[in-house]
Write a protein that holds these residues in place. Structure first.
Motif, mmCIF file in Angstrom:
data_model
loop_
_atom_site.group_PDB
_atom_site.id
_atom_site.type_symbol
_atom_site.label_atom_id
_atom_site.label_comp_id
_atom_site.label_asym_id
_atom_site.label_seq_id
_atom_site.Cartn_x
_atom_site.Cartn_y
_atom_site.Cartn_z
ATOM 1 N N LEU A 120 0.847 -1.187 0.000
ATOM 2 C CA LEU A 120 0.000 0.000 0.000
ATOM 3 C C LEU A 120 0.884 1.239 0.000
ATOM 4 C CD1 LEU A 120 -2.772 1.366 0.189
ATOM 5 C CD2 LEU A 120 -2.621 1.120 2.677
ATOM 6 N N ALA A 121 0.810 2.017 -1.069
ATOM 7 C CA ALA A 121 1.652 3.213 -1.197
ATOM 8 C C ALA A 121 1.273 4.228 -0.127
ATOM 9 C CB ALA A 121 1.496 3.814 -2.586
ATOM 10 N N PRO A 122 2.245 4.713 0.655
ATOM 11 C CA PRO A 122 1.938 5.640 1.740
ATOM 12 C C PRO A 122 1.947 7.097 1.281
ATOM 13 C CG PRO A 122 4.237 5.049 1.837
ATOM 14 C CD PRO A 122 3.650 4.288 0.666
ATOM 15 N N VAL A 123 1.391 7.961 2.103
ATOM 16 C CA VAL A 123 1.442 9.401 1.833
ATOM 17 C C VAL A 123 2.878 9.916 1.905
ATOM 18 C CG1 VAL A 123 0.696 11.675 2.652
ATOM 19 C CG2 VAL A 123 -0.910 9.762 2.639
ATOM 20 N N ASP A 124 3.673 9.342 2.794
ATOM 21 C CA ASP A 124 5.077 9.739 2.961
ATOM 22 C C ASP A 124 5.965 8.566 2.566
ATOM 23 O OD1 ASP A 124 4.833 12.465 4.170
ATOM 24 O OD2 ASP A 124 3.740 11.338 5.702
ATOM 25 N N PRO A 125 6.294 8.436 1.267
ATOM 26 C CA PRO A 125 7.095 7.298 0.817
ATOM 27 C C PRO A 125 8.488 7.323 1.451
ATOM 28 C CG PRO A 125 6.067 8.435 -1.042
ATOM 29 C CD PRO A 125 5.900 9.315 0.150
ATOM 30 N N PRO A 126 9.016 6.165 1.840
ATOM 31 C CA PRO A 126 10.361 6.119 2.410
ATOM 32 C C PRO A 126 11.401 6.668 1.431
ATOM 33 C CG PRO A 126 9.215 4.037 2.731
ATOM 34 C CD PRO A 126 8.366 4.851 1.808
ATOM 35 N N GLY A 127 12.249 7.553 1.909
ATOM 36 C CA GLY A 127 13.318 8.101 1.081
ATOM 37 C C GLY A 127 12.903 9.209 0.144
ATOM 38 N N ALA A 128 11.611 9.526 0.082
ATOM 39 C CA ALA A 128 11.147 10.580 -0.826
ATOM 40 C C ALA A 128 11.368 11.951 -0.192
ATOM 41 C CB ALA A 128 9.671 10.389 -1.153
ATOM 42 N N ASP A 129 11.507 12.955 -1.059
ATOM 43 C CA ASP A 129 11.740 14.325 -0.600
ATOM 44 C C ASP A 129 10.443 15.096 -0.384
ATOM 45 O OD1 ASP A 129 14.476 13.906 -0.745
ATOM 46 O OD2 ASP A 129 14.583 14.555 -2.840
ATOM 47 N N PHE A 130 9.296 14.484 -0.693
ATOM 48 C CA PHE A 130 8.033 15.191 -0.585
ATOM 49 C C PHE A 130 6.908 14.193 -0.313
ATOM 50 C CE2 PHE A 130 9.142 14.375 -5.026
ATOM 51 C CZ PHE A 130 8.097 13.571 -5.424
ATOM 52 N N PRO A 131 5.829 14.645 0.313
ATOM 53 C CA PRO A 131 4.682 13.761 0.549
ATOM 54 C C PRO A 131 3.842 13.622 -0.718
ATOM 55 C CG PRO A 131 4.207 15.936 1.389
ATOM 56 C CD PRO A 131 5.638 15.982 0.891
#
Length: 256
Positions: A120-131
């Motif tokens: 399930l893709a989260p609102v705050d992906p791990p390692g991402a720079d933005f939500p």
């Protein structure tokens, strides 16, 4: 049918980072087109959108201009503007869709594990720079076999497949399918190019009314050349029928 002017309130919830989602923006124009068309042409069947400048959340002006009205097809042009600047222009074909099975089709539904076995893709992906606020309104369950990029080892096959459903439990319809046709993350992540991928142009076809339940979405890249990438999306409903497809051209920043 008559020409129409509308005021839209663009909702920041339908965003990736700080940018409003392209499929959502096309759905906004599609809704205005349907309102203008009236009862005789209730469904968006084809959309071709050119993304000129990214609009900001908040008030926007939408104008719909009639190009042609026929017995089974109406064709209109819709434009979204903010602060007097055109941000998105779309040619939209309207008609009547049903839920009939295809007379012939060459596309088989993409194979996916059960939805509960997918990520399930989260609102705050791990390692991402933005939500990704969009993930609060669209539940996207990604095939675990297509997540190698998240661990720094992209497969470079150029394919990401997922289940998608609307978080509020609503059924998919011709307008909301435009959102599903522009999946997140872009397939460039699987190619080892995880940067921003803004849409330049997107053309979508809605083939039939989808059955209730989640849909399967397959996103593929065909060619990456000169900082441009094309993506092709196909969507199948819970009965295994192709309900929508799209091709888009996007800008891409290639790794050094």
């Amino acid at each position: 049918m008559r020409d129409g002017g509308f005021e839209a309130n663009l909702d920041a919830q339908w965003s990736v980072g700080t940018r409003l989602h392209g499929g959502y923006l096309l759905a906004v124009l599609g809704r205005a087109a349907v309102e203008t068309a009236g009862d005789g042409h209730p469904h968006v069947t084809a959309v071709s959108g050119t993304f000129i400048e990214p609009p900001a959340p908040g008030k926007a002006d939408v104008h719909v201009r009639t190009l042609r009205v026929g017995r089974t097809v109406a064709q209109v042009q819709a434009e979204l503007a903010q602060e007097g600047r055109t941000r998105l222009v779309s040619l939209i074909t309207l008609g009547v869709l049903d839920d009939a099975d295809p007379w012939w089709s060459s596309e088989e539904p993409v194979e996916l594990p059960d939805i509960d076995a997918c990520f399930l893709a989260p609102v705050d992906p791990p390692g991402a720079d933005f939500p990704v606020p969009l993930m609060d309104v669209v539940e996207e369950h990604i095939n675990p076999a297509h997540l190698a990029f998240a661990f720094g080892n992209p497969t470079r096959r150029g394919e990401i497949a997922s289940w998608q459903r609307l978080a509020d439990g609503s059924d998919w319809d011709p307008l909301s399918l435009l959102v599903a046709l522009d999946p997140v993350p872009p397939v460039s992540f699987d190619l080892g190019a995880p940067g921003w991928v803004p849409t330049i142009q997107l053309t979508a076809y809605i083939r039939r009314l989808p059955a209730s339940g989640p849909v399967r979405v397959r996103l593929r890249a065909t060619d990456v050349t000169s900082d441009r990438m094309d993506e092709t999306a196909h969507i199948w409903d819970d009965k295994g029928r192709l309900v929508a497809q799209a091709t888009q051209l996007a800008a891409i920043r290639l790794p050094s």
